[in-house]
Design an enzyme around this catalytic site. Structure first.
Site, mmCIF file in Angstrom:
data_model
loop_
_atom_site.group_PDB
_atom_site.id
_atom_site.type_symbol
_atom_site.label_atom_id
_atom_site.label_comp_id
_atom_site.label_asym_id
_atom_site.label_seq_id
_atom_site.Cartn_x
_atom_site.Cartn_y
_atom_site.Cartn_z
ATOM 1 C CG ASN A 9 -10.082 22.572 13.656
ATOM 2 O OD1 ASN A 9 -10.210 21.442 14.134
ATOM 3 N ND2 ASN A 9 -8.942 23.007 13.125
ATOM 4 C CE LYS A 11 -6.889 24.327 15.740
ATOM 5 N NZ LYS A 11 -5.754 25.240 15.722
ATOM 6 C CG HIS A 94 -5.673 22.742 10.335
ATOM 7 N ND1 HIS A 94 -4.561 22.958 11.112
ATOM 8 C CD2 HIS A 94 -6.587 23.675 10.692
ATOM 9 C CE1 HIS A 94 -4.802 23.987 11.915
ATOM 10 N NE2 HIS A 94 -6.011 24.438 11.689
ATOM 11 C CD GLU A 96 -3.230 22.968 14.447
ATOM 12 O OE1 GLU A 96 -4.140 22.139 14.606
ATOM 13 O OE2 GLU A 96 -3.325 24.160 14.834
ATOM 14 C CD GLU A 166 -7.346 27.895 9.624
ATOM 15 O OE1 GLU A 166 -8.143 28.251 10.490
ATOM 16 O OE2 GLU A 166 -6.729 26.811 9.655
ATOM 17 N N GLY A 172 -3.842 30.156 16.855
ATOM 18 C CA GLY A 172 -3.591 29.855 18.257
ATOM 19 C C GLY A 172 -2.640 30.822 18.948
ATOM 20 C CB SER A 213 -6.139 34.647 16.789
ATOM 21 O OG SER A 213 -4.996 33.871 17.155
ATOM 22 N N GLY A 235 -9.651 27.719 18.925
ATOM 23 C CA GLY A 235 -9.798 27.877 20.370
ATOM 24 C C GLY A 235 -11.159 28.376 20.819
HETATM 25 P P1 PGA Z 1 -7.434 29.357 16.403
HETATM 26 O O1 PGA Z 1 -7.289 28.159 15.324
HETATM 27 O O2 PGA Z 1 -8.808 29.940 16.199
HETATM 28 O O3 PGA Z 1 -7.282 28.694 17.741
HETATM 29 O O4 PGA Z 1 -6.362 30.342 16.104
HETATM 30 C C1 PGA Z 1 -7.813 28.258 14.034
HETATM 31 C C2 PGA Z 1 -7.568 27.002 13.251
HETATM 32 O O5 PGA Z 1 -6.469 26.419 13.382
HETATM 33 O O6 PGA Z 1 -8.445 26.534 12.492
#
Ligand code: PGA
Length: 257
Positions: A9, A11, A94, A96, A166, A172, A213, A235
């Site tokens: 992803n 983002k 998601h 977010e 998640e 993140g 993460s 990330g």
């Molecule tokens: P992250 O994000 O690997 O940066 O923690 C995961 C996600 O939001 O899908």
């Protein structure tokens, strides 16, 4: 057997040129990991550039969102008909999107139905925040997200979904969930809820990813868990060598390399 699925992803990162460069950097490594499904989800504006780069490979393309109407006066939105034929997967709900753009289980439900009606495969995100986690509400909260998000879907439709667990506090932050902790939430909050709403066969068929993460140095532990079928990677999916390593280590952890 559930085929493992690793999705990146991206983002709101990468220009069109950067997206093309990133996908070209990761393609040779990703193509070598043939027994795991591999998906990249760049921003909308890069989909038409990345799609032809993936042609003739097994690497799939996903969008990060969609709107549920097919067309019309919805300024700024992207419809399932626009994505149909361009990508195979779409991330829905998601955290977010839920946190910053007001998405709810109801809108997630509309989006899942719209995606399925247009032949797009949803990656449906669920997960608790830190306060809910600390209050011991994780299982009941995720069960309610599953019930609301999947409302009105047939067992056959649910079997084809990918669900990403998640925990919001792990996204993140560099602070991933523990692998056995994630495994037990997936068993008790996701598969158990689907078993109750549908049946055990459906619950056992749906693929469930962990996200939050994920990195090359923790993926093997997650993938060694029986209930975890893959990862949704944020990330670390922006670094070609890391994303390739995550895919390769996933295959190895499932004994598929
Ligand atoms: P992250 O994000 O690997 O940066 O923690 C995961 C996600 O939001 O899908």
């Amino acid at each position: 057997m559930r085929i493992p699925i690793i999705a990146g992803n991206w983002k709101m990162n990468t220009t069109v040129a950067e997206a093309a460069k990133l996908v070209q950097e990761m393609l040779p490594g990703l193509q070598a990991v043939s027994k795991v499904e591999r998906v990249v989800c760049p921003p909308f504006v890069s989909l038409t550039t990345v799609a032809p780069l993936l042609q003739g490979t097994e690497v799939k393309l996903g969008a990060q969102n969609l709107y549920w109407e097919a067309k019309g006066a919805f300024t700024g939105e992207v419809s399932p008909t626009m994505l149909q034929g361009l990508c195979q997967y779409v991330i829905i709900g998601h955290s977010e999107r839920r946190q910053f753009f007001g998405e709810t289980d109801e809108t997630v439900n509309l989006k899942i139905k719209a995606a399925l009606a247009h032949g797009l495969l949803p990656i449906v995100c669920v997960g608790e925040n830190l306060a809910q986690n600390e209050a011991g509400e994780t299982v009941s909260f995720i069960a309610s997200q599953i019930k609301g998000g999947l409302a009105g879907l047939s067992a056959e439709q649910v079997r084809g979904l990918v669900i990403a667990y998640e925990p919001i506090w792990a996204i993140g932050t560099g602070k991933a969930a523990t692998a056995d902790g994630a495994n037990s939430v997936i068993a008790s909050a996701i598969r158990n809820t689907i078993a109750k709403l549908y049946n055990k066969t459906t619950a056992a068929a749906v693929r469930v990813q962990y996200g939050g993460s994920v990195k090359p140095d923790n993926i093997a532990e997650f993938m060694s868990q029986p209930e975890i079928d893959g990862a949704l990677v944020g990330g670390a999916s922006l670094k070609a060598s890391d994303f390739v390593a995550i895919a390769r280590l996933s295959a190895e952890a499932k004994g598929l390399s």
